[in-house]
Scaffold this active site. Structure first.
Site, PDB file in Angstrom:
ATOM      1  N   LYS A   8       0.850  -1.212   0.000  1.00  0.00           N
ATOM      2  CA  LYS A   8       0.000   0.000   0.000  1.00  0.00           C
ATOM      3  C   LYS A   8       0.868   1.238   0.000  1.00  0.00           C
ATOM      4  O   LYS A   8       2.020   1.223   0.413  1.00  0.00           O
ATOM      5  CB  LYS A   8      -0.951   0.025   1.194  1.00  0.00           C
ATOM      6  N   GLY A 119       7.940   1.459   4.475  1.00  0.00           N
ATOM      7  CA  GLY A 119       6.778   2.348   4.482  1.00  0.00           C
ATOM      8  C   GLY A 119       5.718   1.921   3.488  1.00  0.00           C
ATOM      9  O   GLY A 119       4.912   2.726   3.047  1.00  0.00           O
ATOM     10  N   ALA A 121       3.889  -1.140   4.085  1.00  0.00           N
ATOM     11  CA  ALA A 121       3.040  -2.072   4.823  1.00  0.00           C
ATOM     12  C   ALA A 121       3.255  -3.537   4.444  1.00  0.00           C
ATOM     13  O   ALA A 121       2.322  -4.336   4.487  1.00  0.00           O
ATOM     14  CB  ALA A 121       1.552  -1.713   4.676  1.00  0.00           C
ATOM     15  N   GLY A 122       4.486  -3.883   4.073  1.00  0.00           N
ATOM     16  CA  GLY A 122       4.773  -5.277   3.698  1.00  0.00           C
ATOM     17  C   GLY A 122       4.428  -6.266   4.806  1.00  0.00           C
ATOM     18  O   GLY A 122       3.770  -7.276   4.561  1.00  0.00           O
ATOM     19  N   GLY A 123       4.835  -5.979   6.022  1.00  0.00           N
ATOM     20  CA  GLY A 123       4.561  -6.883   7.139  1.00  0.00           C
ATOM     21  C   GLY A 123       3.065  -6.998   7.404  1.00  0.00           C
ATOM     22  O   GLY A 123       2.548  -8.090   7.673  1.00  0.00           O
ATOM     23  N   ALA A 125       0.684  -6.508   5.192  1.00  0.00           N
ATOM     24  CA  ALA A 125       0.106  -7.243   4.065  1.00  0.00           C
ATOM     25  C   ALA A 125       0.291  -8.747   4.284  1.00  0.00           C
ATOM     26  O   ALA A 125      -0.633  -9.537   4.060  1.00  0.00           O
ATOM     27  CB  ALA A 125       0.769  -6.815   2.757  1.00  0.00           C
ATOM     28  N   ASP A 157      -2.313  -1.149  10.040  1.00  0.00           N
ATOM     29  CA  ASP A 157      -2.549  -1.252   8.597  1.00  0.00           C
ATOM     30  C   ASP A 157      -3.185  -2.582   8.192  1.00  0.00           C
ATOM     31  O   ASP A 157      -3.558  -2.753   7.034  1.00  0.00           O
ATOM     32  CB  ASP A 157      -1.227  -1.109   7.823  1.00  0.00           C
TER      33      ASP A 157
END
Ligand code: C5P
Length: 333
Positions: A8, A119, A121-123, A125, A157
């Site tokens: 995101k 920044g 939001a990989g984690g 997601a 997130d």
């Protein structure tokens, strides 16, 4: 079960104030972009949700990933925290270690393409993808409400990442409302080759800076989303965390200037950084920008938004393949 989940970006992010619990109230507009992580979950043994409560054995969990040492593989990883939260809902104890051939176990293989600590939001997601995957795999039957409750506990997130698409979020970011968005936007994504930035550290740096003197509102961004107009979006995009990220990593300032000099409609720090974004007029323009920026940013990529939500890419369950939440719509089944 295989799930593909997008990253995101925040098209707008205003920090409204520090709360008593240490979190911040935000007004933010989020949109998914087509950089994806992919998660394969394999269950060895019967799905616990299909068994009577007294027949459920402890579950071993194993996480394998292809990212570097900066991504933990242990219980701190949001993937394992998400899976453990679903086990708790099922009343299935977590067994220690990866387990052997005779044990009930789930192996999770994570392939990361979303930049780490960047920044984007990989984690979060990955956590959302895990909730959706193990809910299916274990026949947990938590449905939308159950998964949303767990998502809120896993991170600010994560609820957005369950649905994807485009949303306006308030409070700590967990209260999301779907936003009407037409057309698509094209970006250059400049991923640094240095260390990531810690989100709590960026929020702390924000609190140490003098308060912003002018009011900001997402109106222009919401209007640009309704019309699909990148020039209007360029006028409206805003990130209150940008000043803080620049304080912690002053070199980002030169990166933003380079993106603007290359001809982007606007430049922006992504979320809490340090990834930098450049807004392009269209796909072709994004490719031109990426070529111009590559000498300074070897890891530069192009991306398109919005990118929908998590998708089921492979599933042996009868419901088959498809978008899990339809980018914000009610789940099937
Ligand atoms: O919720 P999540 O774990 O993703 O947040 C990471 C950190 O970012 C929090 O520990 C907090 O320091 C900061 N944060 C915040 N206010 C928010 C969201 C995150 O202060 N609304």
């Amino acid at each position: 079960v295989r799930v593909r989940v997008p990253a995101k970006i925040n098209l707008f992010l205003a920090v409204e104030g520090l709360r008593d619990d240490g979190y911040h109230d935000l007004t933010t507009v989020l949109q998914t972009v087509d950089l994806h992580d992919e998660l394969d979950c394999t269950l060895h043994g019967p799905p616990p949700g299909a068994l009577a409560a007294d027949e459920r054995r402890p579950m071993h969990l194993e996480l394998r990933h292809d990212a570097g040492p900066e991504v933990p593989s242990g219980p701190d990883n949001l993937v394992l925290r998400a899976a453990t939260a679903v086990l708790q809902r099922l009343g299935v104890p977590l067994a220690e270690g990866p387990g052997g051939d005779d044990d009930l176990r789930t192996v999770i293989d994570l392939r990361k393409d979303i930049p780490v600590a960047a920044g984007m939001a990989g984690g979060s997601a990955d956590a959302a993808a895990t909730l959706l995957a193990v809910d299916r795999l274990w026949e947990a039957g938590l449905r939308r409400e159950g998964l949303e409750e767990l998502a809120v506990e896993l991170g600010a997130d994560v609820p957005f990442c369950l649905h994807g698409g485009t949303a306006l979020a308030t409070g700590t970011g967990v209260a999301t409302a779907r936003v009407l968005a037409r057309g698509e936007f094209h970006w250059v994504v400049c991923v640094g080759d240095g260390e990531g930035l810690s989100t709590p550290a960026v929020f702390r740096a924000h609190d140490d800076l003098p308060a912003r003197m002018v009011a900001v509102a997402p109106d222009l961004v919401l209007q640009a989303l309704r019309t699909g107009d990148p020039v209007l979006l360029a006028e409206g995009i805003h990130n209150d965390l940008q000043r803080a990220a620049l304080t912690l990593r002053p070199a980002l300032g030169a990166g933003l200037a380079a993106i603007e000099e290359a001809g982007a409609l606007a430049s922006l720090v992504s979320g809490s950084g340090p990834t930098l974004l450049g807004l392009a007029r269209d796909a072709e323009h994004a490719a031109v920008l990426a070529a111009a920026l590559r000498p300074g940013f070897p890891g530069v990529r192009t991306a398109r938004s919005a990118a929908g939500g998590p998708r089921l890419a492979r599933d042996r369950h009868p419901a088959g393949e498809g978008e899990l939440y339809g980018g914000g719509e009610a789940p099937r089944g």
